[in-house]
Design a protein around this motif. Structure first.
Motif, short mmCIF file in Angstrom:
data_model
loop_
_atom_site.label_atom_id
_atom_site.label_comp_id
_atom_site.label_asym_id
_atom_site.label_seq_id
_atom_site.Cartn_x
_atom_site.Cartn_y
_atom_site.Cartn_z
N ARG A 35 -0.43 11.75 13.92
CA ARG A 35 -1.04 13.06 13.65
C ARG A 35 -0.45 13.71 12.42
N THR A 36 0.85 13.59 12.28
CA THR A 36 1.51 14.16 11.10
C THR A 36 0.99 13.53 9.82
N LEU A 37 0.89 12.20 9.80
CA LEU A 37 0.39 11.51 8.61
C LEU A 37 -1.07 11.85 8.33
N ALA A 38 -1.88 11.88 9.37
CA ALA A 38 -3.31 12.20 9.19
C ALA A 38 -3.48 13.61 8.63
N LEU A 39 -2.71 14.55 9.14
CA LEU A 39 -2.78 15.92 8.63
C LEU A 39 -2.26 16.00 7.20
N GLN A 40 -1.15 15.36 6.95
CA GLN A 40 -0.53 15.43 5.62
C GLN A 40 -1.44 14.84 4.55
N TYR A 41 -2.15 13.75 4.87
CA TYR A 41 -3.00 13.09 3.89
C TYR A 41 -4.49 13.38 4.08
N LYS A 69 0.83 -1.21 0.00
CA LYS A 69 0.00 0.00 0.00
C LYS A 69 0.86 1.25 0.00
N LYS A 70 0.25 2.35 -0.45
CA LYS A 70 0.89 3.67 -0.40
C LYS A 70 0.14 4.48 0.65
N LEU A 71 0.81 5.49 1.20
CA LEU A 71 0.16 6.31 2.22
C LEU A 71 -1.14 6.93 1.71
N GLU A 72 -1.20 7.24 0.43
CA GLU A 72 -2.42 7.82 -0.15
C GLU A 72 -3.61 6.87 -0.06
N GLU A 73 -3.34 5.57 0.06
CA GLU A 73 -4.41 4.57 0.12
C GLU A 73 -4.93 4.34 1.53
N ILE A 74 -4.25 4.87 2.53
CA ILE A 74 -4.68 4.68 3.91
C ILE A 74 -5.92 5.54 4.17
N GLY A 75 -6.95 4.93 4.75
CA GLY A 75 -8.19 5.65 5.00
C GLY A 75 -8.33 6.17 6.42
N LEU A 76 -7.52 5.62 7.35
CA LEU A 76 -7.59 6.01 8.76
C LEU A 76 -6.24 5.75 9.40
N PHE A 77 -5.78 6.71 10.17
CA PHE A 77 -4.54 6.55 10.94
C PHE A 77 -4.93 6.43 12.40
N SER A 78 -4.33 5.47 13.10
CA SER A 78 -4.62 5.30 14.52
C SER A 78 -3.32 5.13 15.29
N PHE A 79 -3.42 5.33 16.61
CA PHE A 79 -2.24 5.24 17.45
C PHE A 79 -2.66 4.85 18.86
N ALA A 120 7.32 7.66 25.00
CA ALA A 120 7.17 6.71 23.89
C ALA A 120 5.83 6.92 23.19
N LEU A 121 4.78 7.09 23.98
CA LEU A 121 3.45 7.34 23.40
C LEU A 121 3.43 8.62 22.57
N GLN A 122 4.14 9.64 23.01
CA GLN A 122 4.16 10.91 22.29
C GLN A 122 4.72 10.75 20.88
N VAL A 123 5.70 9.88 20.71
CA VAL A 123 6.28 9.67 19.38
C VAL A 123 5.24 9.06 18.45
N GLY A 124 4.56 8.02 18.90
CA GLY A 124 3.53 7.40 18.07
C GLY A 124 2.42 8.37 17.72
N ALA A 125 2.00 9.16 18.70
CA ALA A 125 0.95 10.15 18.45
C ALA A 125 1.40 11.19 17.44
N LEU A 126 2.64 11.64 17.57
CA LEU A 126 3.17 12.65 16.64
C LEU A 126 3.22 12.11 15.22
N VAL A 127 3.72 10.90 15.05
CA VAL A 127 3.80 10.31 13.71
C VAL A 127 2.40 10.15 13.12
#
Length: 129
Positions: free
Chosen positions: A94-100, A66-76, A85-92
């Motif tokens: 959130r960044t992907l959800a905003l970007q896409y 898959k490509k990031l454009e094909e992802i319909g939902l990001f979760s963490f 450790a949780l903050q890193v996952g949340a940041l990644v």
């Protein structure tokens, strides 16, 4: 069918899973922080997760086909877990959800274990310890 990318970063492991709407696991990639002594030090966990996030993401996408454009939902994993450790996952995530421009869903780590067990075993009322 929605494709979901989930990020697990509650403690020593930074992981990314990609599943489709039928609970088919397309990828389950991870990198684990291992210590020689001293246990899990929160700042070291966060450093580890930052250092390996891009690599784990790339591996998960490659394995899933898959490509990031094909992802319909990001979760963490929202918690419980080690804060840094949780903050890193949340940041990644959130960044992907905003970007896409896709939805973002925080998940309770403990509840997720129960729900995964129910989904994979197809049990009606499983007992969970």
């Amino acid at each position: 069918m929605v494709i979901v990318l989930g990020i697990e970063s509650t403690a020593h492991t930074f992981g990314i899973g990609i599943v489709n709407g039928h609970c088919n696991i397309l990828a389950n990639e991870k990198h684990m922080h291992i210590t020689e002594k001293g246990g899990l030090i929160p700042a070291e966990l966060a450093e580890h997760h930052y250092r390996h996030a891009a690599e784990v993401l790339e591996n998960a996408l490659e394995k899933s086909g898959k490509k990031l454009e094909e992802i319909g939902l990001f979760s963490f994993a929202q918690g419980p877990g080690m804060g840094p450790a949780l903050q890193v996952g949340a940041l990644v995530a959130r960044t992907l959800a905003l970007q896409y421009n896709k939805p973002l869903l925080g998940v309770n780590h403990c509840v997720a274990h129960i729900e995964i067990g129910k989904a994979l075993t197809k049990c009606k009322d499983p007992i969970t310890v």
